[in-house]
Structure formats: C-alpha cells, structure tokens
Design a protein around this motif. Sequence first.
Motif, PDB file in Angstrom:
ATOM      1  N   LYS A   5      33.846  -4.765  57.937  1.00 17.50           N
ATOM      2  CA  LYS A   5      32.573  -4.091  58.244  1.00 17.50           C
ATOM      3  C   LYS A   5      31.272  -5.140  58.695  1.00 17.50           C
ATOM      4  CE  LYS A   5      33.177  -0.033  55.510  1.00 17.50           C
ATOM      5  NZ  LYS A   5      32.934   1.091  54.368  1.00 17.50           N
ATOM      6  N   ILE A   6      31.328  -6.189  57.784  1.00 14.86           N
ATOM      7  CA  ILE A   6      30.213  -7.247  57.973  1.00 14.86           C
ATOM      8  C   ILE A   6      30.588  -7.868  59.145  1.00 14.86           C
ATOM      9  CG2 ILE A   6      29.669  -9.512  56.952  1.00 14.86           C
ATOM     10  CD1 ILE A   6      30.214  -8.401  54.165  1.00 14.86           C
ATOM     11  N   VAL A   7      31.687  -8.079  59.666  1.00 11.96           N
ATOM     12  CA  VAL A   7      31.890  -8.741  60.927  1.00 11.96           C
ATOM     13  C   VAL A   7      31.336  -7.750  62.090  1.00 11.96           C
ATOM     14  CG1 VAL A   7      33.648  -9.526  62.611  1.00 11.96           C
ATOM     15  CG2 VAL A   7      33.833 -10.201  60.272  1.00 11.96           C
ATOM     16  N   VAL A   8      31.753  -6.576  62.067  1.00 15.87           N
ATOM     17  CA  VAL A   8      31.460  -5.549  63.035  1.00 15.87           C
ATOM     18  C   VAL A   8      29.728  -5.674  62.907  1.00 15.87           C
ATOM     19  CG1 VAL A   8      31.297  -3.209  63.834  1.00 15.87           C
ATOM     20  CG2 VAL A   8      33.411  -4.251  63.006  1.00 15.87           C
ATOM     21  N   ILE A   9      29.136  -5.308  61.793  1.00 12.94           N
ATOM     22  CA  ILE A   9      27.724  -5.330  61.931  1.00 12.94           C
ATOM     23  C   ILE A   9      27.057  -6.704  62.301  1.00 12.94           C
ATOM     24  CG2 ILE A   9      25.905  -5.286  60.539  1.00 12.94           C
ATOM     25  CD1 ILE A   9      27.319  -3.261  58.600  1.00 12.94           C
ATOM     26  N   LEU A  10      27.521  -7.612  61.989  1.00 13.97           N
ATOM     27  CA  LEU A  10      27.190  -9.241  62.729  1.00 13.97           C
ATOM     28  C   LEU A  10      27.361  -9.162  64.024  1.00 13.97           C
ATOM     29  CD1 LEU A  10      25.933 -11.919  61.827  1.00 13.97           C
ATOM     30  CD2 LEU A  10      28.124 -12.759  61.624  1.00 13.97           C
ATOM     31  N   MET A  11      28.362  -8.648  64.632  1.00 14.25           N
ATOM     32  CA  MET A  11      28.628  -8.739  66.216  1.00 14.25           C
ATOM     33  C   MET A  11      27.853  -7.660  66.663  1.00 14.25           C
ATOM     34  SD  MET A  11      31.006 -10.827  66.945  1.00 14.25           S
ATOM     35  CE  MET A  11      31.809 -10.212  68.406  1.00 14.25           C
ATOM     36  N   ALA A  12      27.302  -6.546  66.279  1.00 13.59           N
ATOM     37  CA  ALA A  12      26.462  -5.614  66.887  1.00 13.59           C
ATOM     38  C   ALA A  12      25.148  -6.213  66.902  1.00 13.59           C
ATOM     39  CB  ALA A  12      26.463  -4.329  66.137  1.00 13.59           C
ATOM     40  N   LEU A  14      24.213  -9.357  66.895  1.00  8.41           N
ATOM     41  CA  LEU A  14      24.328 -10.773  68.107  1.00  8.41           C
ATOM     42  C   LEU A  14      24.247 -10.053  69.408  1.00  8.41           C
ATOM     43  CD1 LEU A  14      26.816 -13.252  66.438  1.00  8.41           C
ATOM     44  CD2 LEU A  14      24.474 -13.445  66.616  1.00  8.41           C
ATOM     45  N   ILE A  15      24.855  -9.117  69.507  1.00  9.08           N
ATOM     46  CA  ILE A  15      24.977  -8.377  70.880  1.00  9.08           C
ATOM     47  C   ILE A  15      23.451  -7.744  71.195  1.00  9.08           C
ATOM     48  CG2 ILE A  15      25.864  -6.193  72.219  1.00  9.08           C
ATOM     49  CD1 ILE A  15      28.483  -6.530  71.054  1.00  9.08           C
ATOM     50  N   LEU A  16      23.290  -7.149  70.423  1.00 12.92           N
ATOM     51  CA  LEU A  16      21.562  -6.618  70.458  1.00 12.92           C
ATOM     52  C   LEU A  16      20.647  -7.848  70.852  1.00 12.92           C
ATOM     53  CD1 LEU A  16      21.379  -3.745  67.834  1.00 12.92           C
ATOM     54  CD2 LEU A  16      21.488  -3.380  70.379  1.00 12.92           C
ATOM     55  N   ALA A  17      20.738  -8.905  69.837  1.00  9.15           N
ATOM     56  CA  ALA A  17      19.733 -10.051  70.291  1.00  9.15           C
ATOM     57  C   ALA A  17      19.925 -10.635  71.556  1.00  9.15           C
ATOM     58  CB  ALA A  17      20.184 -10.908  69.033  1.00  9.15           C
ATOM     59  N   GLY A  18      21.199 -10.478  71.976  1.00  7.26           N
ATOM     60  CA  GLY A  18      21.579 -11.377  73.414  1.00  7.26           C
ATOM     61  C   GLY A  18      20.815 -10.454  74.514  1.00  7.26           C
ATOM     62  N   MET A  19      21.015  -9.081  74.138  1.00  5.65           N
ATOM     63  CA  MET A  19      20.628  -8.127  75.286  1.00  5.65           C
ATOM     64  C   MET A  19      19.209  -8.234  75.158  1.00  5.65           C
ATOM     65  SD  MET A  19      23.243  -4.905  75.144  1.00  5.65           S
ATOM     66  CE  MET A  19      22.451  -4.143  76.597  1.00  5.65           C
TER      67      MET A  19
END
Length: 100
Positions: A5-12, A14-19
């Motif tokens: 869950k922590i990895v999925v939240i962290l990836m989300a 990072l994706i939002l910050a990149g976009m």
Amino acid sequence: MQALKIVVILMAVLILAGMGLLAYGLATRVAGGGDAGEGFGVVEVPLPPGCSIAGTEVAEGRLILRLDGLAERGCQQVVVVDMASGEVLGRLRGVTGSAQ
C-alpha cells in the motif's frame, strides 16, 4: 500488504508530481512563446493588377506565395518573402515561348 500500500501511494504521488511538472513546463513554454523575435509589422507585397494569391507555404523561415491569374498580366509567378524581416527575396516568373 502494508508495504505494498505504501509503495502504491508513493508511486501515485510521484506520477502526479511528474505530470504537474510536465504541465508547468508546457505552460511556461507556450505562455513565453520562446524567442519569436520582433515582428516586422505590415509588409505589402506588390501584385500585378488582376492577380490573386492562389496558395501559400512556409519553408525554412520563408513565406512562399503562389500567384494566380492571367499570364498576360504577369500573374503566373511565385513570390518568396523572408518571414524574419518581411523583405521580398525574389520572384519566379513563368516565361512562355522560350524552349531550350
């Protein structure tokens, strides 16, 4: 399961910050317009009487105008204009009766 869950939240995040950074970069380039240079104002390209512009094309910083109308009036020609300065660089005219 907790680590996943922590990895999925962290990836989300990072994706939002990149976009967000991508959108910001695109917006600043569009708003700034880059280095478009100074405009040259109004350029009047003299056309023979009765001629009209049949087509335009942009190539390598030049505007190419194809004129149409009666050949007797000198309408069958192509005019090349420098887009940076607005200067007419030259004209290409069709000549009839000169077969070589």
